[in-house]
Design a protein around this motif. Structure first.
Motif, PDB file in Angstrom:
ATOM      1  N   GLY A  19     -54.722 -11.094   2.032  1.00 54.62           N
ATOM      2  CA  GLY A  19     -53.502 -11.379   1.270  1.00 54.62           C
ATOM      3  C   GLY A  19     -52.831 -10.089   0.823  1.00 54.62           C
ATOM      4  N   SER A  20     -51.834 -10.235  -0.031  1.00 52.21           N
ATOM      5  CA  SER A  20     -51.114  -9.073  -0.560  1.00 52.21           C
ATOM      6  C   SER A  20     -50.914  -9.251  -2.065  1.00 52.21           C
ATOM      7  CB  SER A  20     -49.761  -8.945   0.142  1.00 52.21           C
ATOM      8  OG  SER A  20     -49.072  -7.814  -0.330  1.00 52.21           O
ATOM      9  N   ASN A  21     -51.517  -8.343  -2.844  1.00 53.29           N
ATOM     10  CA  ASN A  21     -51.439  -8.409  -4.314  1.00 53.29           C
ATOM     11  C   ASN A  21     -51.829  -9.796  -4.829  1.00 53.29           C
ATOM     12  OD1 ASN A  21     -50.416  -5.808  -4.076  1.00 53.29           O
ATOM     13  ND2 ASN A  21     -48.335  -6.367  -4.600  1.00 53.29           N
ATOM     14  N   ASN A  22     -52.853 -10.389  -4.240  1.00 54.15           N
ATOM     15  CA  ASN A  22     -53.215 -11.774  -4.547  1.00 54.15           C
ATOM     16  C   ASN A  22     -54.542 -11.942  -5.279  1.00 54.15           C
ATOM     17  OD1 ASN A  22     -54.768 -10.971  -2.324  1.00 54.15           O
ATOM     18  ND2 ASN A  22     -54.946 -13.064  -1.573  1.00 54.15           N
ATOM     19  N   ASP A  35     -55.760  -6.614  -2.805  1.00 53.87           N
ATOM     20  CA  ASP A  35     -55.521  -7.642  -1.800  1.00 53.87           C
ATOM     21  C   ASP A  35     -56.862  -8.296  -1.475  1.00 53.87           C
ATOM     22  OD1 ASP A  35     -52.923  -6.553  -1.671  1.00 53.87           O
ATOM     23  OD2 ASP A  35     -53.519  -5.185  -0.073  1.00 53.87           O
ATOM     24  N   CYS A  36     -56.935  -9.626  -1.561  1.00 56.15           N
ATOM     25  CA  CYS A  36     -58.189 -10.332  -1.307  1.00 56.15           C
ATOM     26  C   CYS A  36     -58.122 -11.181  -0.042  1.00 56.15           C
ATOM     27  CB  CYS A  36     -58.525 -11.257  -2.477  1.00 56.15           C
ATOM     28  SG  CYS A  36     -59.357 -10.427  -3.847  1.00 56.15           S
ATOM     29  N   CYS A  37     -59.295 -11.370   0.543  1.00 57.49           N
ATOM     30  CA  CYS A  37     -59.415 -12.261   1.691  1.00 57.49           C
ATOM     31  C   CYS A  37     -59.283 -13.700   1.189  1.00 57.49           C
ATOM     32  CB  CYS A  37     -60.770 -12.065   2.358  1.00 57.49           C
ATOM     33  SG  CYS A  37     -60.987 -10.416   3.074  1.00 57.49           S
ATOM     34  N   GLU A  38     -58.562 -14.501   1.958  1.00 58.12           N
ATOM     35  CA  GLU A  38     -58.350 -15.887   1.567  1.00 58.12           C
ATOM     36  C   GLU A  38     -58.126 -16.744   2.811  1.00 58.12           C
ATOM     37  OE1 GLU A  38     -54.913 -15.942  -0.963  1.00 58.12           O
ATOM     38  OE2 GLU A  38     -53.566 -15.285   0.603  1.00 58.12           O
ATOM     39  N   LYS A  39     -58.198 -18.062   2.618  1.00 54.98           N
ATOM     40  CA  LYS A  39     -57.920 -18.977   3.717  1.00 54.98           C
ATOM     41  C   LYS A  39     -56.438 -18.873   4.048  1.00 54.98           C
ATOM     42  CE  LYS A  39     -61.584 -22.108   2.423  1.00 54.98           C
ATOM     43  NZ  LYS A  39     -61.941 -23.281   1.651  1.00 54.98           N
ATOM     44  N   PRO A  40     -56.083 -18.959   5.334  1.00 52.24           N
ATOM     45  CA  PRO A  40     -54.663 -18.884   5.695  1.00 52.24           C
ATOM     46  C   PRO A  40     -53.872 -20.041   5.071  1.00 52.24           C
ATOM     47  CG  PRO A  40     -56.073 -18.909   7.664  1.00 52.24           C
ATOM     48  CD  PRO A  40     -56.948 -19.153   6.478  1.00 52.24           C
ATOM     49  N   SER A  41     -52.642 -19.748   4.726  1.00 51.52           N
ATOM     50  CA  SER A  41     -51.754 -20.780   4.177  1.00 51.52           C
ATOM     51  C   SER A  41     -50.361 -20.528   4.722  1.00 51.52           C
ATOM     52  CB  SER A  41     -51.735 -20.718   2.649  1.00 51.52           C
ATOM     53  OG  SER A  41     -51.059 -19.557   2.226  1.00 51.52           O
ATOM     54  N   ASN A 176     -67.523  -4.117   7.954  1.00 53.20           N
ATOM     55  CA  ASN A 176     -68.195  -4.822   6.867  1.00 53.20           C
ATOM     56  C   ASN A 176     -67.189  -5.754   6.190  1.00 53.20           C
ATOM     57  OD1 ASN A 176     -70.205  -5.541   5.117  1.00 53.20           O
ATOM     58  ND2 ASN A 176     -70.411  -3.541   4.151  1.00 53.20           N
ATOM     59  N   PRO A 177     -66.785  -6.834   6.885  1.00 53.60           N
ATOM     60  CA  PRO A 177     -65.735  -7.713   6.371  1.00 53.60           C
ATOM     61  C   PRO A 177     -66.162  -8.491   5.129  1.00 53.60           C
ATOM     62  CG  PRO A 177     -66.657  -8.611   8.394  1.00 53.60           C
ATOM     63  CD  PRO A 177     -67.294  -7.266   8.177  1.00 53.60           C
ATOM     64  N   CYS A 178     -65.159  -8.949   4.396  1.00 51.81           N
ATOM     65  CA  CYS A 178     -65.376  -9.638   3.125  1.00 51.81           C
ATOM     66  C   CYS A 178     -65.341 -11.151   3.253  1.00 51.81           C
ATOM     67  CB  CYS A 178     -64.298  -9.227   2.126  1.00 51.81           C
ATOM     68  SG  CYS A 178     -64.596  -7.620   1.400  1.00 51.81           S
ATOM     69  N   ASP A 179     -65.953 -11.780   2.263  1.00 50.54           N
ATOM     70  CA  ASP A 179     -65.871 -13.226   2.094  1.00 50.54           C
ATOM     71  C   ASP A 179     -64.587 -13.567   1.361  1.00 50.54           C
ATOM     72  OD1 ASP A 179     -68.333 -14.150   3.243  1.00 50.54           O
ATOM     73  OD2 ASP A 179     -69.398 -13.327   1.507  1.00 50.54           O
ATOM     74  N   GLU A 180     -64.297 -14.840   1.276  1.00 48.16           N
ATOM     75  CA  GLU A 180     -63.136 -15.315   0.527  1.00 48.16           C
ATOM     76  C   GLU A 180     -63.256 -14.850  -0.930  1.00 48.16           C
ATOM     77  OE1 GLU A 180     -60.643 -19.434  -0.266  1.00 48.16           O
ATOM     78  OE2 GLU A 180     -62.695 -19.572   0.453  1.00 48.16           O
ATOM     79  N   LYS A 181     -62.148 -14.498  -1.511  1.00 48.03           N
ATOM     80  CA  LYS A 181     -62.025 -14.067  -2.918  1.00 48.03           C
ATOM     81  C   LYS A 181     -62.605 -12.686  -3.175  1.00 48.03           C
ATOM     82  CE  LYS A 181     -62.128 -18.842  -4.488  1.00 48.03           C
ATOM     83  NZ  LYS A 181     -62.797 -19.825  -5.331  1.00 48.03           N
ATOM     84  N   GLU A 182     -62.845 -11.889  -2.109  1.00 49.16           N
ATOM     85  CA  GLU A 182     -63.282 -10.513  -2.275  1.00 49.16           C
ATOM     86  C   GLU A 182     -62.165  -9.581  -1.827  1.00 49.16           C
ATOM     87  OE1 GLU A 182     -68.075 -10.291  -1.899  1.00 49.16           O
ATOM     88  OE2 GLU A 182     -66.970 -10.122  -0.032  1.00 49.16           O
ATOM     89  N   ASP A 186     -57.359  -4.211   3.632  1.00 53.10           N
ATOM     90  CA  ASP A 186     -56.220  -3.398   4.043  1.00 53.10           C
ATOM     91  C   ASP A 186     -55.449  -4.146   5.132  1.00 53.10           C
ATOM     92  OD1 ASP A 186     -54.500  -1.266   4.259  1.00 53.10           O
ATOM     93  OD2 ASP A 186     -55.849  -0.029   5.444  1.00 53.10           O
ATOM     94  N   GLY A 187     -54.730  -5.179   4.726  1.00 55.63           N
ATOM     95  CA  GLY A 187     -54.075  -6.078   5.676  1.00 55.63           C
ATOM     96  C   GLY A 187     -52.663  -5.688   6.029  1.00 55.63           C
ATOM     97  N   PRO A 188     -52.010  -6.536   6.839  1.00 49.65           N
ATOM     98  CA  PRO A 188     -50.645  -6.262   7.273  1.00 49.65           C
ATOM     99  C   PRO A 188     -49.682  -6.066   6.103  1.00 49.65           C
ATOM    100  CG  PRO A 188     -51.514  -8.172   8.416  1.00 49.65           C
ATOM    101  CD  PRO A 188     -52.521  -7.787   7.372  1.00 49.65           C
TER     102      PRO A 188
END
Length: 190
Positions: A19-22, A35-41, A176-182, A186-188
């Motif tokens: 995500g971005s600033n999420n 920025d945290c990893c999250e399910k796509p929406s 070393n990828p993250c789980d959701e909410k971590e 460094d995304g798009p």
């Protein structure tokens, strides 16, 4: 996104996206820019709209040394050893949390803003921070909106807790990828 070089969504496990600033919605212990990893929406794919202010340059003026993360000098071009002039960035100021340079990346009495460069040039990335004259807004601390049930501290065992903790920025990587909410990934959006 974070602009410049980034990992896309590879810093997140499986089908998760960066995500971005999420991160604040997952825990108040995160920095506002994490920025945290999250399910796509539906929101994951949206590109932020840029508000055009008439007269704002589309390209950097000749001779401008620091032009933000979309150009060669990139992020953190403004440093205490080589501070920037007004309207240059990216500086690493107090608004970035974690370890930062304060306002030392800016010359003289200038201060390092937070996500403020777009007002100086549309060639800047939305997350670039530029040196500017101090104003009433420079000293304001952003207000955090508390969402009931949002944790104030990271849960035990959480590896990536954002820039306010030891692992800091870019804890989530393709290796070393993250789980959701971590985060911070460094995304798009970066």
């Amino acid at each position: 996104g974070d602009g410049g070089g980034h990992d896309g969504h590879l810093g997140c496990k499986g089908e998760l996206v960066c995500g971005s600033n999420n991160c604040k919605k997952y825990g108040l212990y995160f920095h506002e820019k994490d920025d945290c990893c999250e399910k796509p929406s539906a929101n994951s794919a949206k590109t932020p709209q840029v508000k055009y202010i008439p007269g704002t340059p589309l390209e950097p003026p000749p001779g401008q040394r620091c032009k933000g993360r979309n150009y060669d000098q990139g992020r953190r071009c403004c440093t205490p050893d080589n501070p920037c002039d007004e309207k240059e960035g990216d500086c690493d100021g107090p608004g970035d949390g974690g370890g930062h340079d304060g306002h030392l990346g800016c010359k003289g009495e200038l201060v390092c803003g937070s996500n403020n460069c777009k007002k100086y040039g549309l060639y800047f990335h939305e997350k670039d921070d530029c040196c500017e004259k101090p104003s009433a807004n420079s000293a304001k601390t952003p207000q955090v909106k508390y969402i009931p049930g949002t944790p104030l501290e990271p849960p035990p065992g959480q590896r990536c807790k954002g820039r306010n903790y030891d692992q800091g920025r870019r804890c989530c990587t393709p290796d070393n990828p993250c789980d959701e909410k971590e985060g911070d990934c460094d995304g798009p959006g970066d």
